[in-house]
Design an enzyme around this catalytic site. Structure first.
Site, PDB file in Angstrom:
ATOM      1  CG  HIS A 126      47.898  20.673  32.980  1.00 19.35           C
ATOM      2  ND1 HIS A 126      46.763  19.923  32.784  1.00 19.35           N
ATOM      3  CD2 HIS A 126      47.531  21.690  33.793  1.00 19.35           C
ATOM      4  CE1 HIS A 126      45.754  20.472  33.443  1.00 19.35           C
ATOM      5  NE2 HIS A 126      46.192  21.545  34.070  1.00 19.35           N
ATOM      6  CG  ASP A 203      49.584  22.536  27.089  1.00 20.78           C
ATOM      7  OD1 ASP A 203      49.085  23.666  26.936  1.00 20.78           O
ATOM      8  OD2 ASP A 203      49.372  21.824  28.087  1.00 20.78           O
ATOM      9  CD  GLN A 206      49.750  28.318  32.613  1.00 20.04           C
ATOM     10  OE1 GLN A 206      50.005  29.490  32.851  1.00 20.04           O
ATOM     11  NE2 GLN A 206      48.687  27.717  33.121  1.00 20.04           N
ATOM     12  CE  LYS A 229      45.030  27.343  31.684  1.00 19.95           C
ATOM     13  NZ  LYS A 229      44.955  27.318  33.148  1.00 19.95           N
ATOM     14  CB  CYS A 367      46.571  19.604  36.776  1.00 19.90           C
ATOM     15  SG  CYS A 367      44.938  19.938  37.379  1.00 19.90           S
TER      16      CYS A 367
END
Ligand code: PLP
Length: 409
Positions: A126, A203, A206, A229, A367
């Site tokens: 991203h 990261d 997700q 999220k 993104c």
């Protein structure tokens, strides 16, 4: 032992937003990778805070301030044990994943990086996990390089190993790709980086919403994610870091809360985690995140994960039957994300026609422009499933797709 079926209809009742029609049809919300919906428990916790406990935290000498502080710090404990952080003060509140990465880039990066240093990020990151590194690299004379990703959307571990040398200071990689759904082997990536002497930032934006994450077993140095999220509110995120690293890092922003004492002779800084939390935080948001964690802890998460995988498999099978449809991201290990393109149709047009039928999907480059460029496409249509989605909703997605195709082709 038999595995009980996941009760999706029961779970759906916890999410008021799902009980509505959009453009004359029952809402089918398949944009969970962009943001997840919020259960009553989260909405109620935020409302309760503003109705009963609203006050600034830490500094107050009155009951409301004590209540707000207890709820705020209680949420930190909940999140720490949710991700299995070694200690509660390794959980730092940020505005989201993006700010957490910027914090590490600005603080650790500006302190540590020098001319000739290298940062590796995967080609499917991203933008939030690319641009902050480019900014700090430019300021320090370091470089940012892409770890190759193959045509299925899988990280090329051999190429990654070859990129690692003593100049690589940091590897920044997504746990799950938002654009493709690929689940990256972050334990292996971390092990290899550490052998080469580099730190690792994962990261987790997700990942956290799909299965339990244990930062200690991943072994990474930093782990970041966003509350929104994870069925919590927008405006709040988490930076987890290894304690010795966080202790050694300079503050990110100056202001109230992050200081120990201030004078014109010199200012000293607060201890962890407050050193990184300048200014009044999003107190209600943090409390809402704590409620989201409670909600998830009380649910059958293994059943939820199995349900999501079953939805993905069902959708992938249906996708095979659609002429002209190409799935973008076919890694063997995927989270419940179905990204695709349709021959001769712009993703945005498809998105609009789906919306007219009550189906919420996301279209565009998500993104993640570099990986879209690698596939030679401007973007995809992305259906991303959560545990509250149903097989009937997958059927509705594909029925709407056929209808849209007839209109567009
Ligand atoms: N990283 C990934 C993998 C994401 O999917 C997203 C959001 O879509 C982000 C980072 C940025 O998250 P936020 O906008 O909540 O800071």
């Amino acid at each position: 032992m038999s595995i009980e079926a996941f009760d999706v209809e029961k779970v759906r009742k916890d999410f008021p937003i799902l009980q509505q029609t959009v453009n004359g049809a029952p809402l089918v919300y398949l944009d969970n990778a962009a943001t997840t919906q919020k259960p009553n428990a989260v909405i109620d916790a935020i409302s309760h805070y503003y109705r009963h406990d609203n006050s600034n935290v830490h500094r107050g000498a009155h009951t409301l301030a004590d209540r707000a502080t207890a709820a705020f710090e209680g949420a930190r404990q909940k999140v720490a044990s949710f991700i299995n952080a070694q200690t509660t003060d390794q959980v730092i509140w940020t505005r989201g994943t993006t700010e957490a990465i910027n914090l590490v880039a600005a603080s650790w990066g500006r302190q540590q990086l020098k001319q000739g240093d290298r940062i590796l990020v995967s080609a499917m990151e991203h933008h939030s996990n690319i641009v902050p590194w480019q900014m700090v690299a430019q300021a320090c004379g370091a470089t940012v390089e892409a770890i190759p990703v193959d045509s299925s959307g899988t990280i090329d571990l051999k190429a990654y190993t070859e990129l690692l040398d003593e100049h690589v200071r940091l590897v920044a990689v997504g746990h799950v790709s938002n654009a493709l759904g690929s689940v990256n082997p972050v334990i292996e990536i971390t092990r290899l980086a550490h052998e080469a002497g580099a730190l690792v930032l994962v990261d987790g934006a997700q990942a956290v919403g799909h299965w339990p994450v244990d930062v200690q077993s991943l072994g990474c140095d930093f782990y970041v994610f966003s509350a929104h999220k994870l069925f919590g509110p927008t405006g709040v995120g988490v930076l987890y870091g290894k304690r010795d690293l966080l202790e050694a890092m300079p503050p990110y922003q100056g202001g109230g809360e992050m200081i120990e004492s201030v004078s014109f002779k010199g200012t000293t800084y607060n201890k962890l985690p407050y050193k990184f939390e300048a200014g009044t935080p999003d107190i209600a948001g943090v409390i809402g995140l704590g409620a989201a964690v409670d909600y998830l802890n009380a649910m059958d998460r293994a059943g939820a994960a199995r349900h999501e995988q079953a939805l993905l498999e069902y959708a992938q099978k249906k996708a095979q039957g659609v002429s002209g449809l190409r799935v973008i991201g076919t890694a063997s290990h995927k989270a419940s994300v179905l990204s695709f393109v349709l021959d001769g149709v712009h993703p945005a047009d498809l998105g609009t026609l789906m919306d007219q039928q009550g189906i919420a999907v996301r279209t565009g480059n998500h993104c993640a422009q570099p990986i879209m460029d690698q596939y030679g496409i401007p973007g995809t249509v992305r259906a991303s499933f959560s545990f509250y989605n149903t097989f009937e909703e997958v059927d509705r997605l594909f029925a709407a797709l056929e209808k849209a195709k007839q209109f567009l082709m």
